[in-house]
Design a protein around this motif. Structure first.
Motif, PDB file in Angstrom:
ATOM      1  N   GLU A 281     -44.362  -3.243 -46.202  1.00  0.00           N
ATOM      2  CA  GLU A 281     -45.075  -4.491 -46.510  1.00  0.00           C
ATOM      3  C   GLU A 281     -44.278  -5.708 -46.044  1.00  0.00           C
ATOM      4  N   ILE A 282     -42.968  -5.693 -46.263  1.00  0.00           N
ATOM      5  CA  ILE A 282     -42.126  -6.805 -45.822  1.00  0.00           C
ATOM      6  C   ILE A 282     -42.121  -6.877 -44.289  1.00  0.00           C
ATOM      7  N   CYS A 283     -42.000  -5.719 -43.648  1.00  0.00           N
ATOM      8  CA  CYS A 283     -41.965  -5.681 -42.178  1.00  0.00           C
ATOM      9  C   CYS A 283     -43.266  -6.179 -41.556  1.00  0.00           C
ATOM     10  N   LEU A 284     -44.373  -5.891 -42.208  1.00  0.00           N
ATOM     11  CA  LEU A 284     -45.649  -6.374 -41.685  1.00  0.00           C
ATOM     12  C   LEU A 284     -45.757  -7.892 -41.774  1.00  0.00           C
ATOM     13  N   SER A 285     -45.152  -8.489 -42.802  1.00  0.00           N
ATOM     14  CA  SER A 285     -45.185  -9.947 -42.955  1.00  0.00           C
ATOM     15  C   SER A 285     -44.102 -10.641 -42.142  1.00  0.00           C
ATOM     16  N   MET A 286     -42.941 -10.016 -42.076  1.00  0.00           N
ATOM     17  CA  MET A 286     -41.779 -10.639 -41.431  1.00  0.00           C
ATOM     18  C   MET A 286     -41.073  -9.590 -40.577  1.00  0.00           C
TER      19      MET A 286
END
Length: 166
Positions: free
Chosen positions: A48-53
């Motif tokens: 989820e973090i990688c998809l946003s940032m």
């Protein structure tokens, strides 16, 4: 009197099962299931973090995941992300953004070399100041996967610290 067939029949009546389970084995199995669920929660938070940032992809992937009974939530030594499976599962059910936020918090400690710069400093003050840096950075990010609205006390402290900054 007593025949062999009668003895066998008696055992069948008692409903013996060949799949008798030991309580310790049951406990270990449940703990392993918790660890697997917790690891899946952390992997989902990382995704989820990688998809946003996307720029955090490599940093997030560098930490090895390891369950730790001594750890109250999440912690890192710079190489490993230690976690409490019970805390992760409960927090995920309560408010999953906290998990992504704390995961990234631990990554910030590594990016800023906090685990390696302690030296002979007072460990309580050093840990607190490092946590303040990580949390202030998180509070300035508006990505939905890590954003929690800062409360009034945090806002007041940030304003005080900005006034003192040269």
């Amino acid at each position: 009197m007593f025949s062999r067939s009668a003895g066998r029949k008696g055992r069948e009546d008692l409903n013996y099962s060949r799949e008798w389970k030991h309580p310790i084995q049951d406990f270990q199995k449940k703990e392993l299931e918790k660890v697997e669920i917790a690891e899946e929660i952390l992997k989902n938070a990382r995704t989820e973090i990688c998809l946003s940032m996307r720029f955090f992809n490599v940093s997030l992937s560098m930490l090895r995941l390891e369950p730790a009974s001594w750890c109250p939530s999440l912690a890192t030594d710079g190489k490993t992300l230690f976690f409490s499976p019970t805390w992760l599962i409960e927090t995920f059910q309560e408010r999953r953004v906290k998990i992504s936020r704390l995961y990234l918090h631990q990554v910030f400690h590594c990016l800023f070399c906090h685990p390696w710069k302690r030296e002979d400093r007072d460990s309580r003050l050093y840990d607190l100041s490092c946590d303040l840096v990580a949390e202030a950075l998180l509070d300035s990010m508006y990505a939905g996967c890590v954003y929690l609205r800062p409360n009034r006390i945090r806002k007041e402290w940030y304003a005080r610290l900005k006034k003192r900054r040269p």
